[in-house]
Design an enzyme around this catalytic site. Structure first.
Site, PDB file in Angstrom:
ATOM      1  CG  ASP A   7      -1.202   1.264   1.377  1.00  0.00           C
ATOM      2  OD1 ASP A   7      -2.048   1.091  -0.077  1.00  0.00           O
ATOM      3  OD2 ASP A   7      -2.506   1.052   2.754  1.00  0.00           O
ATOM      4  CD  GLU A  67      -5.098   0.715  -3.183  1.00  0.00           C
ATOM      5  OE1 GLU A  67      -5.849   0.034  -2.890  1.00  0.00           O
ATOM      6  OE2 GLU A  67      -4.306   1.620  -2.477  1.00  0.00           O
ATOM      7  CG  ASP A 140      -0.839   2.646   6.455  1.00  0.00           C
ATOM      8  OD1 ASP A 140      -1.277   4.007   5.621  1.00  0.00           O
ATOM      9  OD2 ASP A 140      -1.030   3.043   7.977  1.00  0.00           O
TER      10      ASP A 140
END
Length: 157
Positions: A7, A67, A140
């Protein structure tokens, strides 16, 4: 097959590592790489790079899932997150680790079955899918595990 999920962020970068063996997906570890606000950006990026390389060397992932950038209202934030993503892409590329990118919609859809799920729904599903005692903290790290899960269910291994 070992997968590291990321992330991306420059203040807090989440990571999560999963192991896929046939149809079984299991949790290996998760955590965050953090940097201080008062440190110049180039040093923050260098720190992220060094810590991420340490993770790659310690856990030897076969693939990296990250991501993709989504819409940011703050252009400066988007640029800095993009720079942190670049550091991850570089470290993975230098070690010939295949990299897969997923949109937030794809991650949410793979984890919850609903592409517009909220953060809490995703976190609860990560806990359930990986048979963890608690929701991974911080957020996260939970998000990074969700990204890794997304690749684990899509890839043939």
């Amino acid at each position: 097959m070992r997968i590291i999920g990321v992330d991306p962020g420059y203040g807090i970068l989440g990571y999560g590592i999963l192991e896929k063996n046939k149809n079984k997906i299991s949790h290996v570890t998760h955590g965050v790489i953090t940097t201080e606000k008062d440190v110049p950006m180039y040093k923050r990026l260098g720190y992220i790079y060094d810590r991420f390389v340490e993770l790659l060397e310690e856990y030897s992932p076969d693939a990296c899932a990250i991501e993709s950038l989504f819409f940011y209202k703050n252009v400066k934030t988007a640029i800095h997150v993009g720079e942190a993503r670049g550091v991850i892409l570089l470290a993975s590329s230098q070690r010939n680790i295949p990299l897969y990118e997923f949109t937030p919609y794809q991650v949410k859809n793979n984890v919850t079955g609903y592409g517009r799920a909220d953060k809490k729904q995703v976190q609860k599903m990560v806990k359930m899918l990986l048979n963890l005692n608690d929701i991974p903290k911080p957020d996260d790290a939970a998000d990074a595990l969700a990204v890794a899960w997304c690749l684990a269910v899509e890839i043939k291994a």
